[in-house]
Design a protein around this motif. Structure first.
Motif, PDB file in Angstrom:
ATOM      1  N   GLU A 194      -3.157   5.540  -1.208  1.00 45.53           N
ATOM      2  CA  GLU A 194      -3.770   4.592  -2.127  1.00 45.53           C
ATOM      3  C   GLU A 194      -4.225   3.341  -1.398  1.00 45.53           C
ATOM      4  O   GLU A 194      -3.884   3.121  -0.233  1.00 45.53           O
ATOM      5  N   GLY A 195      -4.998   2.504  -2.084  1.00 42.45           N
ATOM      6  CA  GLY A 195      -5.417   1.247  -1.494  1.00 42.45           C
ATOM      7  C   GLY A 195      -4.349   0.179  -1.671  1.00 42.45           C
ATOM      8  O   GLY A 195      -3.461   0.294  -2.521  1.00 42.45           O
ATOM      9  N   PHE A 242      -8.676  -3.414  -4.220  1.00 42.61           N
ATOM     10  CA  PHE A 242      -9.032  -2.245  -3.416  1.00 42.61           C
ATOM     11  C   PHE A 242      -9.181  -0.999  -4.274  1.00 42.61           C
ATOM     12  O   PHE A 242      -8.487  -0.822  -5.280  1.00 42.61           O
ATOM     13  N   GLN A 290     -13.597   4.982  -5.661  1.00 45.88           N
ATOM     14  CA  GLN A 290     -14.217   5.513  -4.448  1.00 45.88           C
ATOM     15  C   GLN A 290     -14.335   7.028  -4.544  1.00 45.88           C
ATOM     16  O   GLN A 290     -13.401   7.697  -4.997  1.00 45.88           O
ATOM     17  N   PRO A 310      -6.032  -2.901   7.640  1.00 45.16           N
ATOM     18  CA  PRO A 310      -7.447  -2.661   7.386  1.00 45.16           C
ATOM     19  C   PRO A 310      -8.308  -3.544   8.279  1.00 45.16           C
ATOM     20  O   PRO A 310      -7.997  -4.718   8.481  1.00 45.16           O
ATOM     21  N   CYS A 341     -18.761   3.732  -3.490  1.00 46.79           N
ATOM     22  CA  CYS A 341     -17.814   2.855  -4.153  1.00 46.79           C
ATOM     23  C   CYS A 341     -18.497   2.243  -5.371  1.00 46.79           C
ATOM     24  O   CYS A 341     -19.649   1.802  -5.283  1.00 46.79           O
ATOM     25  N   GLN A 391       0.849  -1.183   0.000  1.00 46.55           N
ATOM     26  CA  GLN A 391       0.000   0.000   0.000  1.00 46.55           C
ATOM     27  C   GLN A 391       0.889   1.238   0.000  1.00 46.55           C
ATOM     28  O   GLN A 391       1.660   1.452   0.938  1.00 46.55           O
ATOM     29  N   LEU A 433     -11.728   2.005   3.034  1.00 51.66           N
ATOM     30  CA  LEU A 433     -11.361   1.305   1.809  1.00 51.66           C
ATOM     31  C   LEU A 433     -12.484   0.390   1.365  1.00 51.66           C
ATOM     32  O   LEU A 433     -13.009  -0.399   2.152  1.00 51.66           O
ATOM     33  N   GLN A 462      -9.410   1.771   7.961  1.00 52.16           N
ATOM     34  CA  GLN A 462      -7.966   1.697   8.223  1.00 52.16           C
ATOM     35  C   GLN A 462      -7.517   2.967   8.923  1.00 52.16           C
ATOM     36  O   GLN A 462      -7.625   4.062   8.364  1.00 52.16           O
ATOM     37  N   ASN A 475      -8.885   3.334  -3.984  1.00 50.69           N
ATOM     38  CA  ASN A 475      -7.866   4.196  -3.382  1.00 50.69           C
ATOM     39  C   ASN A 475      -8.306   4.827  -2.072  1.00 50.69           C
ATOM     40  O   ASN A 475      -7.545   5.571  -1.457  1.00 50.69           O
ATOM     41  N   GLY A 476      -9.526   4.523  -1.671  1.00 54.13           N
ATOM     42  CA  GLY A 476      -9.937   4.943  -0.345  1.00 54.13           C
ATOM     43  C   GLY A 476     -10.545   6.329  -0.287  1.00 54.13           C
ATOM     44  O   GLY A 476     -10.361   7.163  -1.186  1.00 54.13           O
TER      45      GLY A 476
END
Lengths: 110, 114
Positions: free
Chosen positions: A41-42, B105, B6, B43, B23, A37, B90, B37, B107-108
């Motif tokens: 970012e995810g 995932f 997202q 997470p 999302c 990560q 996330l 997170q 990018n939150g």
């Protein structure tokens, strides 16, 4: 509850050095995933290891799953600034749940 | 090509003011997840949908709710945000509701509560 402990939690090294990150548990996992990560970012999947003793290579990254499927390691050769990030291991339990470790924050200094 | 998107990337809300995070996915995956997170931590799974079936984690506060109106979209509603809810949220997808099915995932959304 199956737990995964990662060590070290923080690591800061110079560009060009080698390093190893560990992911340990007292429990057996059916497989194990490694994610990276980057800031903001995810997580992105790097690799999945399934068989005890399995070794997978991704360029300068080498992943190993322990023989007993309780632990894993990630070795980076000649680290580069682009390797900076949070490395997360995640184990798949017998109940098909994904358990994350708390992560290793890696910083590679130019 | 972003596959799990997202919105927004950053969200600021006031203490107690409801907020919704969104999302969407282009992968046509069956499963969608919401994770919380906090700084440099792993997470933490809040809940997930397998298709339309909702699965709540036992320790997810009632303050958190989710909706999945169709395969592509999933929403996280925080009814009364507290200061402790400030975190990165996330969204992730997977093809199957099985641990070996890897997560993709977004990018939150970084949530700030003032």
């Amino acid at each position: 509850t199956q737990l995964l402990e990662q060590s070290p939690q923080f690591l800061s090294i110079q560009e060009g050095e080698n390093l190893t990150v560990y992911c340990n548990s007292s429990s057996v996992f059916s497989s194990l995933q490694w994610y990276r990560q980057e800031p903001g970012e995810g997580p992105v999947l790097l690799v999945t290891v399934v068989t005890g003793g399995e070794v997978k290579k991704l360029k300068r990254l080498t992943f190993q799953f322990g023989d007993a499927r309780k632990d894993s390691s990630l070795h980076i050769t000649a680290a580069q600034p682009g390797d900076t990030g949070l490395y997360l291991c995640a184990g798949v339990t017998g109940a098909q749940k994904l358990v994350f470790g708390q992560g290793t924050r890696l910083t590679i200094n130019p | 090509d972003a596959m799990v998107i997202q919105n927004p990337r950053y969200q600021v809300t006031q203490f107690g003011k409801p907020v919704t995070l969104s999302c969407s996915q282009t992968l046509n995956h069956n499963v969608m997840y919401w994770y919380q997170q906090k700084s440099s931590q792993a997470p933490k799974l809040l809940f997930h949908y397998y298709d339309k079936d909702f699965n709540n984690e036992a320790d997810t506060p009632d303050n958190f709710q989710s909706r999945r109106p169709n395969t592509s979209f999933c929403f996280l509603d925080i009814r009364s945000p507290g200061l402790g809810d400030a975190a990165m949220y996330l969204c992730a997808t997977s093809r199957e509701d099985r641990g070996f099915s890897p997560l993709h995932f977004g990018n939150g959304t970084r949530l700030t509560v003032t």
